[in-house]
Design an enzyme around this catalytic site. Structure first.
Site, PDB file in Angstrom:
ATOM      1  CG  HIS A 158      35.586  41.602  35.489  1.00 54.03           C
ATOM      2  ND1 HIS A 158      36.175  42.689  35.528  1.00 54.03           N
ATOM      3  CD2 HIS A 158      36.465  40.321  35.058  1.00 54.03           C
ATOM      4  CE1 HIS A 158      37.532  42.379  35.288  1.00 54.03           C
ATOM      5  NE2 HIS A 158      37.640  41.110  34.916  1.00 54.03           N
ATOM      6  CB  CYS A 215      38.160  37.254  36.117  1.00 50.92           C
ATOM      7  SG  CYS A 215      38.713  37.873  34.663  1.00 50.92           S
TER       8      CYS A 215
END
Length: 341
Positions: free
Chosen positions: A244, A132
């Site tokens: 994130h 990710c």
């Protein structure tokens, strides 16, 4: 005639996002199978915000023959057992686990960055979805690399608990509640308390002192972007549910100004530049949740090195970091090779 698509791990965070994004993007699927472990078999699962429902099938009894694409989001152990079975049955696998990412016969693909890599999928009938944190970073860096050639990347990540699955999200919620009412907040999923704290440790430690998560970012960036680029990463878990963030410092071979970088990013596919030098003129994880874009803010020149820039990068890790990128790979596979729908 559309595709027959299997979503493996359909009841998990990423699996549910996969189903939602297939629906949102109107992927040309004639049939979708929601597949999970025996524990979830028989459950009814909704597809995103729609009123569509699917009955979850047991992976132990599922026959992949006759299905076109399988999107795996159930972890490395499940992928190790069932990806070869699906691929051998003629179903092209897009795997979200780390198992096949560094396999030289398996393309590791971010469609905005290295779409041509997908052409190598026929060697094993498998395509890997990157980590990710890697995915969002290379989307932001690709246009800059094409323009001025990156020499070195120093990145510090601020990774949300959803990267550790539903258990990680539950632990942050429970610990936050426990602290507010004065109860003990003992860690179970994470190595230390995550509520109101940050943990500089994601995945297992390696012999050189780095973690496997940091190694993934280094190795995957080289495979996707350029093997000559030097990368060092520090990966940190933070008390954020979804999204994130990354503070990225880049050194280039050729001259590039902050204004030039902003212009390139403004036009780059998959990137949304939000960079006002004022209070609130940047994007935080809260604002990126549910969005497809990789957001870039705080673009500025680094005077401590020749041809240096620093920037801030934020993305929904369940989307671009996982499910969205997998669906984009499926779309790319369809356009370049399968050509159905």
């Amino acid at each position: 005639m559309g595709y027959k698509v299997v979503v493996v791990g359909a009841t998990g965070n990423v699996g549910r996002e996969l189903l939602a994004i297939l629906d949102e993007r109107q992927f040309p699927a004639d049939e979708i199978a929601a597949v999970a472990s025996s524990r979830s078999a028989g459950e009814r699962i909704t597809v995103g915000e729609s009123d569509k429902e699917l009955k979850v099938r047991n992976i132990e009894h599922f026959d992949f023959a006759g299905w076109d694409i399988a999107l795996f989001a159930a972890g490395s152990e499940v992928s190790k057992k069932y990806v070869p079975i699906a691929a051998k049955a003629g179903c092209t696998v897009i795997d979200n686990s780390s198992l096949y990412r560094m396999d030289p016969d398996v393309p590791l693909v971010v469609p905005e960055v290295n779409p041509e890599a997908i052409d190598g999928y026929k060697a094993k009938n498998i395509i890997a979805n990157p980590n990710c944190s890697t995915a969002q970073m290379v989307v932001a860096l690709k246009p800059l690399h094409d323009h001025a050639k990156i020499k070195r990347i120093v990145v510090a990540t601020y990774q949300s608990v959803s990267g550790a699955g539903k258990g990680g999200m539950d632990e942050l919620f429970q610990q936050s509640r426990d602290i507010f009412v004065g109860d003990p907040a003992a860690p179970e999923i994470f190595t230390k308390q995550i509520a109101f704290n940050v943990i500089p440790h994601i995945d297992s430690f390696l012999d050189d002192g780095s973690t496997k998560e940091e190694w993934k970012m280094v190795a995957e960036t080289k495979k996707i972007l350029d093997p000559k680029v030097k990368v060092t990463a520090t990966c940190v878990r933070v008390p954020v549910f979804v999204g994130h963030s990354e503070a990225v410092n880049i050194e280039f071979e050729n001259e590039i100004s902050a204004a030039e970088a902003q212009g390139l990013l403004r036009e780059a596919p998959g990137v949304m530049l939000v960079d006002k030098r004022e209070d609130g003129g940047y994007v935080t994880p809260v604002e990126c949740v549910g969005d497809y874009a990789t957001f870039v803010s705080r673009v500025r020149e680094d005077s401590t090195v020749d041809n240096g820039l620093s920037l801030w990068c934020v993305s929904d890790n369940l989307r671009k970091g996982a499910a969205l990128n997998a669906v984009q790979i499926a779309e790319l596979l369809g356009r370049r090779h399968l050509q159905k729908g």
